[in-house]
Design a protein around this motif. Structure first.
Motif, mmCIF file in Angstrom:
data_model
loop_
_atom_site.group_PDB
_atom_site.id
_atom_site.type_symbol
_atom_site.label_atom_id
_atom_site.label_comp_id
_atom_site.label_asym_id
_atom_site.label_seq_id
_atom_site.Cartn_x
_atom_site.Cartn_y
_atom_site.Cartn_z
ATOM 1 N N PRO A 166 0.830 -1.209 0.000
ATOM 2 C CA PRO A 166 0.000 0.000 0.000
ATOM 3 C C PRO A 166 0.866 1.261 0.000
ATOM 4 C CG PRO A 166 -0.773 -1.579 1.633
ATOM 5 C CD PRO A 166 0.540 -2.096 1.111
ATOM 6 N N SER A 167 0.343 2.335 -0.505
ATOM 7 C CA SER A 167 1.111 3.570 -0.677
ATOM 8 C C SER A 167 1.581 4.167 0.640
ATOM 9 C CB SER A 167 0.271 4.600 -1.434
ATOM 10 O OG SER A 167 -0.922 4.872 -0.719
ATOM 11 N N GLU A 168 0.901 3.845 1.758
ATOM 12 C CA GLU A 168 1.336 4.417 3.044
ATOM 13 C C GLU A 168 2.683 3.855 3.516
ATOM 14 O OE1 GLU A 168 -2.077 1.486 4.187
ATOM 15 O OE2 GLU A 168 -1.650 2.970 2.618
ATOM 16 N N TYR A 169 3.115 2.751 2.903
ATOM 17 C CA TYR A 169 4.446 2.236 3.196
ATOM 18 C C TYR A 169 5.445 3.018 2.338
ATOM 19 C CZ TYR A 169 2.330 -1.684 5.656
ATOM 20 O OH TYR A 169 1.620 -2.447 6.546
ATOM 21 N N SER A 170 6.099 4.004 2.940
ATOM 22 C CA SER A 170 6.952 4.898 2.154
ATOM 23 C C SER A 170 8.444 4.633 2.338
ATOM 24 C CB SER A 170 6.646 6.355 2.506
ATOM 25 O OG SER A 170 6.755 6.562 3.894
ATOM 26 N N GLU B 68 8.826 5.141 -6.148
ATOM 27 C CA GLU B 68 7.602 5.111 -5.358
ATOM 28 C C GLU B 68 7.867 5.202 -3.856
ATOM 29 O OE1 GLU B 68 5.579 1.544 -6.472
ATOM 30 O OE2 GLU B 68 5.806 1.948 -8.619
ATOM 31 N N ARG B 69 9.065 4.754 -3.426
ATOM 32 C CA ARG B 69 9.384 4.706 -2.003
ATOM 33 C C ARG B 69 10.843 5.085 -1.774
ATOM 34 N NH1 ARG B 69 5.945 0.650 -3.244
ATOM 35 N NH2 ARG B 69 4.052 0.548 -1.972
#
Length: 202
Positions: free
Chosen positions: A15-19, A41-42
């Motif tokens: 998920p995008s909240e995992y940065s 992305e991260r």
């Protein structure tokens, strides 16, 4: 776990909240991440000595000091604090030694200093570095004969060794090898040099 199959898909589906992502531990894994543009992305914290491909501070950060990280501060210190701008490198003639000698040369040049001495030695040697050091210091034949117990002629005992045109020597080898090399410089009367090593030999 990048040792398991399917890790790339799992990583891309987070998920995008995992940065932030810790790792990778292997260069080959980092290259795959970079090729698949997952670094866009991260933020990655890579446990690598260098980021290639990629730019540190942009595509990832490191938690592992590379040789350049070790060399940069000692060259800067010698130049700015000790006023040394001429260096030499005495390196083991192996891929390990050649790579480290090149990195040191690059850091010296980037600090507007000069590498005026370069010499190699057989990496498997555990003793007998006197000839290697003598060549680096340009010791003339017959130097110190009287000191070693041979009376010799007045000409032989009066031979002088020229002052080296460098003030610091980088020894990119382990501490045990440095302990064998440095006394050879002292033997030839050179006790004014600053000796440097990777991670200052830990």
């Amino acid at each position: 776990n990048t040792a398991n199959s399917g890790w790339m898909q799992k990583l891309s589906q987070l998920p995008s909240e995992y940065s932030f992502v810790g790792g990778p531990l292997r260069k080959s894994v980092w290259k795959k991440i970079h090729q698949n543009e997952l670094h866009k992305e991260r933020v990655f914290f890579a446990f690598l000595s260098d980021l290639n491909p990629g730019t540190e501070g942009e595509t990832a950060y490191r938690f592992f000091p590379g040789l350049r990280d070790q060399v940069r501060p000692v060259v800067t210190f010698c130049k700015n604090k000790l006023g040394i701008d001429k260096f030499a490198t005495m390196y083991p003639q192996s891929d390990y030694g050649v790579k480290r000698a090149k990195i040191f040369h690059q850091e010296v040049a980037s600090n507007n200093a000069t590498l005026t001495g370069l010499s190699g030695y057989h990496p498997g040697s555990s003793s007998g570095f006197d000839d290697d050091v003598a060549n680096m210091l340009q010791v003339p034949e017959g130097y110190g004969e009287k000191k070693n117990g041979t009376q010799g002629s007045e000409n032989a005992t009066s031979k002088k060794r020229p002052d080296p045109d460098f003030k610091a020597v980088f020894l990119p080898d382990n501490f045990n090898k440095a302990r064998l090399l440095i006394p050879e410089f002292f033997y030839y009367g050179e006790d004014r040099l600053v000796f440097l090593g990777p991670a200052m030999w830990s």
